[in-house]
Design a protein around this motif. Structure first.
Motif, PDB file in Angstrom:
ATOM      1  N   TYR A 235       0.796  -1.242   0.000  1.00 44.55           N
ATOM      2  CA  TYR A 235       0.000   0.000   0.000  1.00 44.55           C
ATOM      3  C   TYR A 235       0.830   1.294   0.000  1.00 44.55           C
ATOM      4  O   TYR A 235       0.281   2.375  -0.165  1.00 44.55           O
ATOM      5  N   GLY A 236       2.123   1.180   0.261  1.00 48.11           N
ATOM      6  CA  GLY A 236       2.971   2.378   0.325  1.00 48.11           C
ATOM      7  C   GLY A 236       2.885   3.095   1.647  1.00 48.11           C
ATOM      8  O   GLY A 236       3.504   4.140   1.850  1.00 48.11           O
ATOM      9  N   LYS A 237       2.113   2.544   2.591  1.00 49.39           N
ATOM     10  CA  LYS A 237       1.988   3.130   3.937  1.00 49.39           C
ATOM     11  C   LYS A 237       1.388   2.081   4.861  1.00 49.39           C
ATOM     12  O   LYS A 237       0.917   1.035   4.406  1.00 49.39           O
ATOM     13  N   ILE A 238       1.382   2.380   6.144  1.00 52.40           N
ATOM     14  CA  ILE A 238       0.821   1.457   7.131  1.00 52.40           C
ATOM     15  C   ILE A 238      -0.698   1.630   7.177  1.00 52.40           C
ATOM     16  O   ILE A 238      -1.202   2.742   7.302  1.00 52.40           O
ATOM     17  N   GLN A 239      -1.384   0.552   7.060  1.00 54.70           N
ATOM     18  CA  GLN A 239      -2.839   0.606   7.135  1.00 54.70           C
ATOM     19  C   GLN A 239      -3.299   0.918   8.570  1.00 54.70           C
ATOM     20  O   GLN A 239      -2.626   0.581   9.535  1.00 54.70           O
ATOM     21  N   GLU A 240      -4.431   1.586   8.685  1.00 51.04           N
ATOM     22  CA  GLU A 240      -5.087   1.888   9.960  1.00 51.04           C
ATOM     23  C   GLU A 240      -4.349   2.929  10.802  1.00 51.04           C
ATOM     24  O   GLU A 240      -4.668   3.127  11.980  1.00 51.04           O
ATOM     25  N   VAL A 241      -3.344   3.591  10.213  1.00 49.26           N
ATOM     26  CA  VAL A 241      -2.662   4.687  10.898  1.00 49.26           C
ATOM     27  C   VAL A 241      -2.792   5.926  10.019  1.00 49.26           C
ATOM     28  O   VAL A 241      -2.457   5.888   8.836  1.00 49.26           O
ATOM     29  N   MET A 242      -3.315   7.016  10.581  1.00 43.85           N
ATOM     30  CA  MET A 242      -3.560   8.221   9.786  1.00 43.85           C
ATOM     31  C   MET A 242      -2.259   8.735   9.150  1.00 43.85           C
ATOM     32  O   MET A 242      -1.214   8.777   9.783  1.00 43.85           O
ATOM     33  N   ALA A 243      -2.373   9.121   7.869  1.00 45.04           N
ATOM     34  CA  ALA A 243      -1.198   9.596   7.125  1.00 45.04           C
ATOM     35  C   ALA A 243      -1.109  11.118   7.166  1.00 45.04           C
ATOM     36  O   ALA A 243      -2.122  11.820   7.243  1.00 45.04           O
ATOM     37  N   GLN A 244       0.103  11.613   7.091  1.00 44.64           N
ATOM     38  CA  GLN A 244       0.345  13.055   7.131  1.00 44.64           C
ATOM     39  C   GLN A 244      -0.384  13.791   6.001  1.00 44.64           C
ATOM     40  O   GLN A 244      -0.834  14.924   6.180  1.00 44.64           O
ATOM     41  N   GLU A 245      -0.518  13.130   4.856  1.00 45.49           N
ATOM     42  CA  GLU A 245      -1.203  13.757   3.721  1.00 45.49           C
ATOM     43  C   GLU A 245      -2.669  14.080   4.014  1.00 45.49           C
ATOM     44  O   GLU A 245      -3.279  14.904   3.346  1.00 45.49           O
ATOM     45  N   ASP A 246      -3.232  13.415   5.019  1.00 40.69           N
ATOM     46  CA  ASP A 246      -4.642  13.634   5.363  1.00 40.69           C
ATOM     47  C   ASP A 246      -4.831  14.674   6.475  1.00 40.69           C
ATOM     48  O   ASP A 246      -5.946  14.875   6.958  1.00 40.69           O
ATOM     49  N   PHE A 247      -3.748  15.320   6.874  1.00 38.93           N
ATOM     50  CA  PHE A 247      -3.813  16.241   8.011  1.00 38.93           C
ATOM     51  C   PHE A 247      -4.831  17.362   7.795  1.00 38.93           C
ATOM     52  O   PHE A 247      -5.695  17.599   8.642  1.00 38.93           O
ATOM     53  N   TYR A 248      -4.749  18.058   6.670  1.00 39.65           N
ATOM     54  CA  TYR A 248      -5.628  19.210   6.456  1.00 39.65           C
ATOM     55  C   TYR A 248      -7.092  18.766   6.430  1.00 39.65           C
ATOM     56  O   TYR A 248      -7.952  19.384   7.057  1.00 39.65           O
ATOM     57  N   ARG A 249      -7.362  17.686   5.754  1.00 40.00           N
ATOM     58  CA  ARG A 249      -8.733  17.221   5.591  1.00 40.00           C
ATOM     59  C   ARG A 249      -9.373  16.848   6.936  1.00 40.00           C
ATOM     60  O   ARG A 249     -10.502  17.235   7.233  1.00 40.00           O
ATOM     61  N   TYR A 250      -8.613  16.117   7.780  1.00 37.08           N
ATOM     62  CA  TYR A 250      -9.204  15.591   9.010  1.00 37.08           C
ATOM     63  C   TYR A 250      -8.987  16.467  10.240  1.00 37.08           C
ATOM     64  O   TYR A 250      -9.761  16.383  11.201  1.00 37.08           O
ATOM     65  N   LYS A 251      -7.959  17.308  10.224  1.00 41.46           N
ATOM     66  CA  LYS A 251      -7.658  18.102  11.412  1.00 41.46           C
ATOM     67  C   LYS A 251      -7.985  19.590  11.251  1.00 41.46           C
ATOM     68  O   LYS A 251      -8.222  20.277  12.237  1.00 41.46           O
ATOM     69  N   VAL A 252      -7.964  20.075  10.019  1.00 46.05           N
ATOM     70  CA  VAL A 252      -8.188  21.515   9.804  1.00 46.05           C
ATOM     71  C   VAL A 252      -9.562  21.765   9.198  1.00 46.05           C
ATOM     72  O   VAL A 252     -10.395  22.480   9.771  1.00 46.05           O
ATOM     73  N   ALA A 253      -9.819  21.178   8.038  1.00 47.75           N
ATOM     74  CA  ALA A 253     -11.089  21.423   7.345  1.00 47.75           C
ATOM     75  C   ALA A 253     -12.287  20.981   8.184  1.00 47.75           C
ATOM     76  O   ALA A 253     -13.371  21.556   8.074  1.00 47.75           O
ATOM     77  N   SER A 254     -12.098  19.982   9.022  1.00 47.02           N
ATOM     78  CA  SER A 254     -13.219  19.465   9.809  1.00 47.02           C
ATOM     79  C   SER A 254     -13.439  20.238  11.109  1.00 47.02           C
ATOM     80  O   SER A 254     -14.380  19.960  11.848  1.00 47.02           O
ATOM     81  N   SER A 255     -12.579  21.217  11.390  1.00 44.21           N
ATOM     82  CA  SER A 255     -12.701  21.965  12.637  1.00 44.21           C
ATOM     83  C   SER A 255     -13.913  22.893  12.612  1.00 44.21           C
ATOM     84  O   SER A 255     -14.169  23.562  11.610  1.00 44.21           O
ATOM     85  N   ASN A 256     -14.639  22.948  13.721  1.00 38.62           N
ATOM     86  CA  ASN A 256     -15.811  23.816  13.820  1.00 38.62           C
ATOM     87  C   ASN A 256     -15.478  25.186  14.401  1.00 38.62           C
ATOM     88  O   ASN A 256     -16.362  26.019  14.580  1.00 38.62           O
ATOM     89  N   SER A 257     -14.230  25.398  14.723  1.00 34.24           N
ATOM     90  CA  SER A 257     -13.816  26.680  15.310  1.00 34.24           C
ATOM     91  C   SER A 257     -12.526  27.150  14.663  1.00 34.24           C
ATOM     92  O   SER A 257     -11.900  26.431  13.878  1.00 34.24           O
ATOM     93  N   ARG A 258     -12.145  28.349  14.990  1.00 36.27           N
ATOM     94  CA  ARG A 258     -10.895  28.913  14.481  1.00 36.27           C
ATOM     95  C   ARG A 258      -9.734  28.013  14.915  1.00 36.27           C
ATOM     96  O   ARG A 258      -9.709  27.503  16.037  1.00 36.27           O
ATOM     97  N   ILE A 259      -8.777  27.823  14.020  1.00 30.96           N
ATOM     98  CA  ILE A 259      -7.700  26.885  14.324  1.00 30.96           C
ATOM     99  C   ILE A 259      -6.336  27.498  14.003  1.00 30.96           C
ATOM    100  O   ILE A 259      -6.153  28.137  12.962  1.00 30.96           O
ATOM    101  N   PHE A 260      -5.404  27.325  14.932  1.00 26.10           N
ATOM    102  CA  PHE A 260      -4.011  27.724  14.723  1.00 26.10           C
ATOM    103  C   PHE A 260      -3.183  26.453  14.595  1.00 26.10           C
ATOM    104  O   PHE A 260      -3.270  25.565  15.441  1.00 26.10           O
ATOM    105  N   VAL A 261      -2.393  26.359  13.548  1.00 25.39           N
ATOM    106  CA  VAL A 261      -1.536  25.201  13.314  1.00 25.39           C
ATOM    107  C   VAL A 261      -0.086  25.669  13.397  1.00 25.39           C
ATOM    108  O   VAL A 261       0.359  26.473  12.572  1.00 25.39           O
ATOM    109  N   ILE A 262       0.644  25.198  14.406  1.00 27.06           N
ATOM    110  CA  ILE A 262       2.064  25.546  14.538  1.00 27.06           C
ATOM    111  C   ILE A 262       2.870  24.360  14.032  1.00 27.06           C
ATOM    112  O   ILE A 262       2.812  23.264  14.591  1.00 27.06           O
TER     113      ILE A 262
END
Length: 397
Positions: A235-262
């Motif tokens: 698969y090119g990655k470990i299954q069942e472990v969230m990938a860095q490429e999905d960060f924006y989609r799952y951690k930023v875009a899904s946020s219901n409030s203002r978000i700061f990413v450091i």
């Protein structure tokens, strides 16, 4: 001259009598005549008040003179660490205790729990701050030994997800102990120590290196390689472990409030775990620690691109420079703000080094009305380009 000799004799009498209140009689063989029977408590209180009082700066040269006159560093060697306990009138006591603990560590006789308890006892003593990094380095080594003994069977998990879970729950602690030991060791190298302590600590550092590299990294690396090879090949990655490429989609875009990413470049999991612990202790924040598997190759330009919004990442070689693109757009530092705004116009990308010197009102103006604020921070990775030895102190900063 006669008065000076009398004063010296009086000082010896006061200090030995004070010490005899706490230490066993055998510590003062051959100088029993200096012990004033019946005056132990009075002398001890007198010395203690001097140590902790307004004239405490005058205390060190006097107590050093007493130590030298009575050859106390040699006399107190007769006593065990337990007998020395929390006694702290003489600075040489810490040197004696440290020598014993270091020798036990070098001889592989160290009891981690007992050693940590000794350090805890010494932590409240008068001279502790003069030796705090020496004690803390030993505590980190004790933690490493304790970890190794808890995993004497090695690392024999059968699935990559199990290794990942074990690392994020437990194994990462070894990396933290190793890093903290080297932070302490760097401070020790720049200090002036008695030759015996200096030599002992350098021997201990070699033992730490072997324990970490051979006992931990090699064994864990072998287990990881065996368990992850199938997933990477398939698969090119470990299954069942969230990938860095999905960060924006799952951690930023899904946020219901203002978000700061450091985004702190090269910040490893165990450093984040240490930061999370510190935030829990020092703030009222709700702190959660998570993990994601990084993109390959694990270098800055790919990792930075993976954290931006995108449907697909591609790479191109242009004028012998490798560029990483998010949906065809450059992800170089000068273009990240544009990539963010392309998905959500109420976004901004900032450099920490640019905003840290700004006044509060100026910083507030930059993020006013923004839903998503990316702040790029480069302390650790920048240090790695200077020298390997500067990386751990950078993690601490």
């Amino acid at each position: 001259e006669k008065e000076a000799n009398c004063l010296d004799r009086l000082l010896l009498h006061i200090f030995v009598t004070a010490a005899s209140r706490v230490l066993p009689e055998r510590a003062f063989r051959e100088i029993e005549s200096l012990c004033g029977k019946g005056f132990e408590t009075y002398c001890f209180d007198l010395v203690s008040e001097w140590m902790h009082g307004v004239r405490h700066r005058d205390f060190l040269p006097v107590v050093k003179r007493v130590e030298h006159s009575l050859n106390l560093a040699h006399r107190l060697q007769k006593l065990s660490v337990d007998e020395l306990g929390t006694f702290d009138v003489f600075p040489c006591v810490d040197t004696i205790i440290l020598q014993r603990l270091l020798q036990d560590a070098i001889d592989h006789l160290l009891n981690p729990d007992a050693m940590v308890k000794v350090v805890e006892r010494r932590r409240a003593t008068f001279w502790y701050e003069q030796s705090d990094v020496l004690y803390d380095g030993l505590v980190q080594f004790a933690h490493m030994i304790d970890f190794a003994r808890s995993h004497t069977a090695g690392f024999h998990l059968t699935k990559a997800q199990e290794v990942w879970g074990a690392y994020t729950r437990d194994y990462y602690r070894m990396d933290a102990y190793y890093r903290q030991f080297h932070i302490d060791f760097a401070k020790i190298l720049s200090s002036s120590l008695p030759t015996s302590l200096d030599d002992q600590y350098k021997r201990l550092a070699k033992i730490v290196e072997g324990q970490y590299t051979n006992g931990y990294l090699s064994a864990l690396g072998e287990n990881w390689t065996k368990t992850c090879s199938h997933d990477f090949a398939e698969y090119g990655k470990i299954q069942e472990v969230m990938a860095q490429e999905d960060f924006y989609r799952y951690k930023v875009a899904s946020s219901n409030s203002r978000i700061f990413v450091i985004i702190s470049d090269a910040m490893r999991y165990e450093v984040a775990a240490s930061l999370a612990d510190e935030l829990r202790r020092e703030t009222q924040s709700n702190v959660k620690l998570g993990s994601m598997q990084g993109i390959f190759p694990s270098i800055t330009k790919f990792g930075m691109a993976a954290l931006l919004p995108h449907k697909a990442l591609t790479a191109e070689l242009k004028n012998e420079v490798l560029n990483v693109l998010a949906d065809g757009q450059s992800t170089a530092s000068t273009n990240r703000d544009k990539v963010l705004k392309g998905v959500n116009p109420a976004s901004v990308a900032l450099q920490y080094k640019n905003i840290i010197g700004m006044k509060r009102a100026e910083r507030a103006a930059l993020v006013k009305g923004m839903d998503v604020v990316y702040i790029y921070h480069d302390t650790i990775d920048e240090a790695s380009h200077t020298s390997d030895t500067s990386v751990f102190p950078a993690c601490d900063r």
